[in-house]
Design an enzyme around this catalytic site. Structure first.
Site, mmCIF file in Angstrom:
data_model
loop_
_atom_site.group_PDB
_atom_site.id
_atom_site.type_symbol
_atom_site.label_atom_id
_atom_site.label_comp_id
_atom_site.label_asym_id
_atom_site.label_seq_id
_atom_site.Cartn_x
_atom_site.Cartn_y
_atom_site.Cartn_z
ATOM 1 N N CYS A 166 0.832 -1.207 0.000
ATOM 2 C CA CYS A 166 0.000 0.000 0.000
ATOM 3 C C CYS A 166 0.875 1.269 0.000
ATOM 4 O O CYS A 166 1.545 1.539 -0.977
ATOM 5 C CB CYS A 166 -0.965 -0.043 1.184
ATOM 6 S SG CYS A 166 -2.330 1.092 0.943
ATOM 7 N N ARG B 270 -10.473 7.772 -4.269
ATOM 8 C CA ARG B 270 -9.762 6.608 -3.743
ATOM 9 C C ARG B 270 -10.241 5.354 -4.452
ATOM 10 O O ARG B 270 -11.423 5.227 -4.788
ATOM 11 C CB ARG B 270 -9.986 6.476 -2.243
ATOM 12 C CG ARG B 270 -9.375 7.584 -1.414
ATOM 13 C CD ARG B 270 -9.477 7.297 0.071
ATOM 14 N NE ARG B 270 -8.449 6.362 0.510
ATOM 15 C CZ ARG B 270 -7.211 6.732 0.865
ATOM 16 N NH1 ARG B 270 -6.876 7.998 0.837
ATOM 17 N NH2 ARG B 270 -6.332 5.841 1.250
ATOM 18 N N HIS C 93 -3.799 -5.425 0.696
ATOM 19 C CA HIS C 93 -3.666 -5.637 2.121
ATOM 20 C C HIS C 93 -4.818 -6.529 2.567
ATOM 21 O O HIS C 93 -5.406 -7.211 1.764
ATOM 22 C CB HIS C 93 -3.565 -4.304 2.877
ATOM 23 C CG HIS C 93 -4.809 -3.497 2.900
ATOM 24 N ND1 HIS C 93 -5.046 -2.448 2.050
ATOM 25 C CD2 HIS C 93 -5.901 -3.589 3.684
ATOM 26 C CE1 HIS C 93 -6.221 -1.919 2.335
ATOM 27 N NE2 HIS C 93 -6.758 -2.588 3.303
#
Lengths: 457, 246
Positions: free
Chosen positions: B94, B128, B194
């Site tokens: 990330c 995002r 993740h």
């Protein structure tokens, strides 16, 4: 053309009634959704007749604290309008106002989602705004914690001078807001015996909001809540106006508190266990203090208030006590675990992990929980939920043997399996995420041992 | 018994997506096979030794990421590049993949220099990229499905000195448009996956551990473990992407 207010309200109410009677999940927000579609500033209009409003927000503790504030106000016969059914977005507030039988002159008490605060406060123009804490929670939905904290700074900057801010002195990001507003009441915990040895793993907000230096902690209570100071600038934890001077936990059955206030100490005996609930009590007492209530009366009312739905709530089930501890973010679950280790006997646990929208779609957060703290206390471990296998992995890589746990896909099966492994009368502790809690509640209703949750309100 | 020496970069600042789960997987999968993980934390101000076998950098909030970026480029980049050239294993997740590249360009055009271990650069987008992510990843000549969750504003573009970790099956990946996810060179992996990544993808964990043991001069065959729980969690995550709106 805007829909006339009376028409919009009537329509929204009818739809809420229909929704409830069609058995569609209680219909706690449907009327609000309809109403806001027709009248975007409906909350401001509906709140007009209220005498005053109190708005409470936090990552953890807002539902319980709102309940405690309602109890303190009801103890002096204040008529209340509240969103106690648990819907805490603008639409939930709208629905509560729409459902209010006698709003004129009443006090509105609303628990509000952290990210919804801007719109709710703008429309309600509350007399008191209570900001309790910001912890890591639902990263997929809120984005990052810093963004929420920045949003609260803007919110505070827009408040009229007459609004009282009730702030947690022990949360550095919250306490920083006291520098931006004149009328402030702070609360916190002073009892040093309640401190943890060190800042926990998943601590957030450990840098100064003013100068970005890493903060220094003399004591840590929960996550990043504690006695902090900045080594670089003048920022430090303000001495709280209302504080938990003594915290005496009585296992999972509650605790005895001495709360210091500007008008002297008050005693609170509460059935709500754990230090996190001591913070909730302190926030409620600080709110009562800012409203000018008699604090001894408030303390008695706050102490006699039971758990909110799913927050250390107890249900009798097949000869066992089932205790439901909502488990939705690392700070909250860590506090629940810290309370559970006070139970003297082996712990029988039912852990339920869902990843639906209301739970947060990203299940990473379970790795920030210190489940290891209870490993040697586990009598049995039953796991359930859409992402139950992720939870099993969390325990496996923490060092818990997987042959000592079972994973189920159905909450009824999981409940049966858990009950089967337990000695007579031993309590079962359920740790569900939000939607898993609703599923568990539905199963308990099916078994005839609990009421539908919206009747709780 | 072999020892793998792990350098954990900024554990206190870069840990937002449960990065300690990845460390726990390294530790346990070594321990279950009689080996040992020795972790050295390298926070701000620390200049790490380049001889670690395994390196880890996780994700952080924008504020934390901005705070560590300068320290990373000046105090750690050189050791990390030497280690990568020397065949050390590395995992960047990330925010980690962003800082492992040449540069991260923020929303206001500010430029954060990275460690330049991976030939890539990242520019913040206006939205995002969030959600479940499934990719088909290739490691050591083998291709498998790897699952996790992504949540990043950065759009990452790869240079010629890296290849993608894999092809996006479901989700956004590096930039939401290329269909690629992550970056690989030598024994270095960068990824947006993740969840955390390693518990549900023990295949990736064992590849990294095999590389780290080889770097430690103790190449061993990592015997298979009973990964039934891992397999079940992996399947649940794949199934999750086929009913994403529940």
């Amino acid at each position: 053309m805007r829909t006339p207010s009376t028409v919009a309200r009537a329509l929204a109410r009818s739809i809420g009634w229909l929704s409830r009677h069609a058995g569609r999940g209680g219909g706690t927000t449907v009327p609000g959704v309809i109403l806001l579609r027709l009248r975007p500033d409906a909350v401001a209009e509906l709140a007009g007749p209220l005498g005053r409003s109190i708005v409470i927000s936090a990552t953890n503790g807002k539902t319980t604290t709102a309940r405690l504030v309602v109890a303190a106000l009801e103890a002096v016969d204040t008529p209340i309008v509240a969103n106690t059914a648990g819907s805490n977005l603008l639409r939930g507030v709208a629905t509560a106002l729409l459902d209010a039988k006698r709003p004129t002159g009443a006090t509105g008490v609303f628990e509000v989602d952290e990210a919804a605060m801007g719109s709710v406060v703008e429309q309600l123009a509350p007399e008191v705004v209570v900001l309790m804490n910001l912890f890591r929670d639902q990263l997929d939905r809120y984005g990052e914690l810093e963004a929420l904290a920045d949003g609260w700074v803007e919110l505070v900057d827009r408040l009229p001078e007459t609004t009282t801010l009730v702030l947690n002195a022990d949360d550095p990001a919250i306490a920083e807001l006291a520098h931006r507003h004149a009328k402030v009441v702070t609360f916190g915990v002073d009892d040093a015996s309640a401190a943890r040895a060190a800042v926990q793993h998943a601590a957030d907000s450990t840098t100064c909001r003013n100068c970005s230096s890493p903060l220094v902690y003399e004591r840590v209570f929960i996550g990043h809540l504690g006695h902090w100071r900045c080594p670089n600038c003048d920022r430090r934890r303000p001495p709280p106006d209302v504080s938990v001077a003594a915290f005496d936990p009585e296992g999972i059955s509650g605790s005895s508190l001495t709360v210091a206030t500007p008008t002297g100490p008050v005693a609170v005996a509460t059935a709500l266990p754990g230090l996190h609930n001591a913070y909730n009590v302190a926030a409620a007492v600080a709110t009562a203090s800012s409203l000018g209530l008699d604090l001894h009366t408030s303390a008695r009312a706050i102490g006699s208030t039971g758990a909110a739905f799913g927050r250390a709530e107890r249900v009798a089930l097949a000869g066992h006590d089932l205790m439901v501890l909502l488990a939705k973010n690392p700070a909250g679950v860590n506090e629940n675990l810290r309370t559970l280790v006070l139970h003297p006997d082996p712990l029988h646990l039912l852990v339920l992990l869902n990843d639906r929208t209301a739970d947060g779609r990203d299940v990473s957060w379970i790795w920030d929980v210190d489940y290891e703290e209870i490993f040697d206390r586990v009598g049995s471990l039953t796991i359930c939920g859409d992402r139950g296998h992720d939870m099993a992995l969390r325990f496996r890589y923490g060092g818990f043997p997987v042959d000592r746990l079972t994973v189920h896909s159905n909450v009824g099966d999981a409940l049966d399996a858990a009950l089967l492994t337990m000695p007579d009368r031993a309590p079962l502790f359920a740790l569900p995420t939000y939607t898993a809690m609703l599923e568990l509640r539905a199963e308990l209703v099916r078994r005839g041992v609990a009421d539908d949750f919206w009747k709780d309100a | 018994m072999a020892t793998v020496r792990l350098c954990h970069l900024y554990p206190d600042q870069m840990n937002i997506y449960a990065d300690r789960g990845n460390i726990a997987v390294f530790r346990q999968r070594l321990a279950w096979r009689g080996h040992r993980l020795e972790v050295t934390d390298a926070g701000p101000g620390v200049e790490p030794s380049p001889d670690h076998d395994l390196w880890y950098l996780g994700g952080g909030q924008d504020r934390d990421q901005t705070m560590v970026a300068g320290d990373l480029a000046t105090l750690k980049g050189s050791a990390m590049r030497d280690a990568a050239d020397d065949g050390a294993a590395m995992l960047f997740v990330c925010g980690g993949i962003q800082l492992a590249g040449h540069v991260y360009v923020g929303v206001n055009g500010e430029r954060l220099a990275g460690a330049a271990v991976l030939d890539l650069e990242t520019t913040a987008g206006s939205s995002r990229l969030i959600g479940d992510l499934v990719i088909e990843a290739e490691l050591d000549g083998e291709t498998r499905e790897v699952v996790g969750y992504e949540n990043h504003a950065g759009r990452t573009t790869l240079g010629d000195a890296v290849r993608p970790l894999g092809r996006v099956v479901s989700g956004h990946g590096n930039d939401g448009t290329s269909g690629f996810e992550g970056a690989v060179r030598d024994r270095v992996i960068g990824t947006y996956l993740h969840g955390p990544l390693l518990p549900k993808n023990p295949w990736v964990a064992d590849a990294l551990l095999g590389w780290a043991l080889a770097h430690a001069g103790e190449p061993v065959d990592l015997e298979p473990l009973d990964d039934r729980v891992e397999a079940a969690a992996h399947s649940a995550a794949v199934a999750r992407t086929s009913h994403p709106n529940r």
